[in-house]
Write a protein that holds these residues in place. Sequence first.
Motif, PDB file in Angstrom:
ATOM      1  N   SER A  87       0.828  -1.216   0.000  1.00  0.00           N
ATOM      2  CA  SER A  87       0.000   0.000   0.000  1.00  0.00           C
ATOM      3  C   SER A  87       0.859   1.261   0.000  1.00  0.00           C
ATOM      4  CB  SER A  87      -0.948   0.014   1.193  1.00  0.00           C
ATOM      5  OG  SER A  87      -0.224   0.016   2.415  1.00  0.00           O
ATOM      6  N   GLU A  88       2.000   1.211   0.663  1.00  0.00           N
ATOM      7  CA  GLU A  88       2.889   2.370   0.704  1.00  0.00           C
ATOM      8  C   GLU A  88       3.561   2.603  -0.650  1.00  0.00           C
ATOM      9  OE1 GLU A  88       4.810   2.721   4.937  1.00  0.00           O
ATOM     10  OE2 GLU A  88       4.541   0.589   4.436  1.00  0.00           O
ATOM     11  N   ILE A  89       3.870   1.523  -1.355  1.00  0.00           N
ATOM     12  CA  ILE A  89       4.420   1.641  -2.706  1.00  0.00           C
ATOM     13  C   ILE A  89       3.365   2.260  -3.625  1.00  0.00           C
ATOM     14  CG2 ILE A  89       5.159   0.328  -4.742  1.00  0.00           C
ATOM     15  CD1 ILE A  89       7.335   0.480  -2.628  1.00  0.00           C
ATOM     16  N   GLU A 134       2.503 -13.215  -8.007  1.00  0.00           N
ATOM     17  CA  GLU A 134       1.393 -13.797  -7.250  1.00  0.00           C
ATOM     18  C   GLU A 134       0.531 -12.672  -6.712  1.00  0.00           C
ATOM     19  OE1 GLU A 134       2.185 -16.812  -4.360  1.00  0.00           O
ATOM     20  OE2 GLU A 134       3.873 -17.595  -5.507  1.00  0.00           O
ATOM     21  N   TYR A 135      -0.785 -12.748  -6.965  1.00  0.00           N
ATOM     22  CA  TYR A 135      -1.685 -11.722  -6.453  1.00  0.00           C
ATOM     23  C   TYR A 135      -1.553 -11.635  -4.942  1.00  0.00           C
ATOM     24  CZ  TYR A 135      -3.909 -11.246 -10.979  1.00  0.00           C
ATOM     25  OH  TYR A 135      -4.157 -10.993 -12.301  1.00  0.00           O
ATOM     26  N   CYS A 136      -1.698 -10.422  -4.414  1.00  0.00           N
ATOM     27  CA  CYS A 136      -1.536 -10.221  -2.978  1.00  0.00           C
ATOM     28  C   CYS A 136      -2.418  -9.073  -2.511  1.00  0.00           C
ATOM     29  CB  CYS A 136      -0.071  -9.917  -2.651  1.00  0.00           C
ATOM     30  SG  CYS A 136       0.491  -8.340  -3.309  1.00  0.00           S
ATOM     31  N   SER A 137      -2.447  -8.863  -1.215  1.00  0.00           N
ATOM     32  CA  SER A 137      -3.209  -7.748  -0.640  1.00  0.00           C
ATOM     33  C   SER A 137      -2.303  -6.538  -0.512  1.00  0.00           C
ATOM     34  CB  SER A 137      -3.765  -8.128   0.734  1.00  0.00           C
ATOM     35  OG  SER A 137      -2.741  -8.069   1.700  1.00  0.00           O
ATOM     36  N   LEU A 138      -2.927  -5.400  -0.272  1.00  0.00           N
ATOM     37  CA  LEU A 138      -2.154  -4.168  -0.074  1.00  0.00           C
ATOM     38  C   LEU A 138      -1.355  -4.198   1.226  1.00  0.00           C
ATOM     39  CD1 LEU A 138      -4.735  -1.521  -1.321  1.00  0.00           C
ATOM     40  CD2 LEU A 138      -2.669  -2.288  -2.487  1.00  0.00           C
ATOM     41  N   ASN A 139      -1.659  -5.134   2.117  1.00  0.00           N
ATOM     42  CA  ASN A 139      -0.947  -5.245   3.390  1.00  0.00           C
ATOM     43  C   ASN A 139       0.299  -6.122   3.315  1.00  0.00           C
ATOM     44  OD1 ASN A 139      -2.696  -3.581   4.864  1.00  0.00           O
ATOM     45  ND2 ASN A 139      -4.149  -5.253   5.089  1.00  0.00           N
ATOM     46  N   THR A 140       0.576  -6.678   2.161  1.00  0.00           N
ATOM     47  CA  THR A 140       1.748  -7.536   1.995  1.00  0.00           C
ATOM     48  C   THR A 140       3.026  -6.725   2.236  1.00  0.00           C
ATOM     49  OG1 THR A 140       0.579  -8.911   0.400  1.00  0.00           O
ATOM     50  CG2 THR A 140       2.994  -9.005   0.358  1.00  0.00           C
ATOM     51  N   ILE A 141       3.922  -7.288   3.028  1.00  0.00           N
ATOM     52  CA  ILE A 141       5.196  -6.634   3.326  1.00  0.00           C
ATOM     53  C   ILE A 141       6.227  -7.083   2.295  1.00  0.00           C
ATOM     54  CG2 ILE A 141       7.060  -6.414   5.005  1.00  0.00           C
ATOM     55  CD1 ILE A 141       4.907  -6.693   7.179  1.00  0.00           C
TER      56      ILE A 141
END
Length: 81
Positions: A31-33, A58-65
């Motif tokens: 999300s920060e990116i 791989e699809y991911c959520s905005l919370n992925t670090i």
Amino acid sequence: MRVKVKVFASFREICGFTEKELIVSEAIKVSEIVDVIIKSSSGLADKKDTLLVAVNEEYCSLNTILREGDTVALFPPVSGG
């Protein structure tokens, strides 16, 4: 750390690039990116809630670090028939 950002389809025209490398802080979230990209490409702001995100294909959520060397891909929503 370094991460790569790729944008696809209509996002290329909005952002003005296809691929960009960013130097960011450790333990940054996707999300920060996205926020960094929106700051430099304001036309993307109204699409934030509908964009699709993948990390290392791989699809991911905005919370992925993110980790060093990750590749973040941003896609507009797609439909087919």
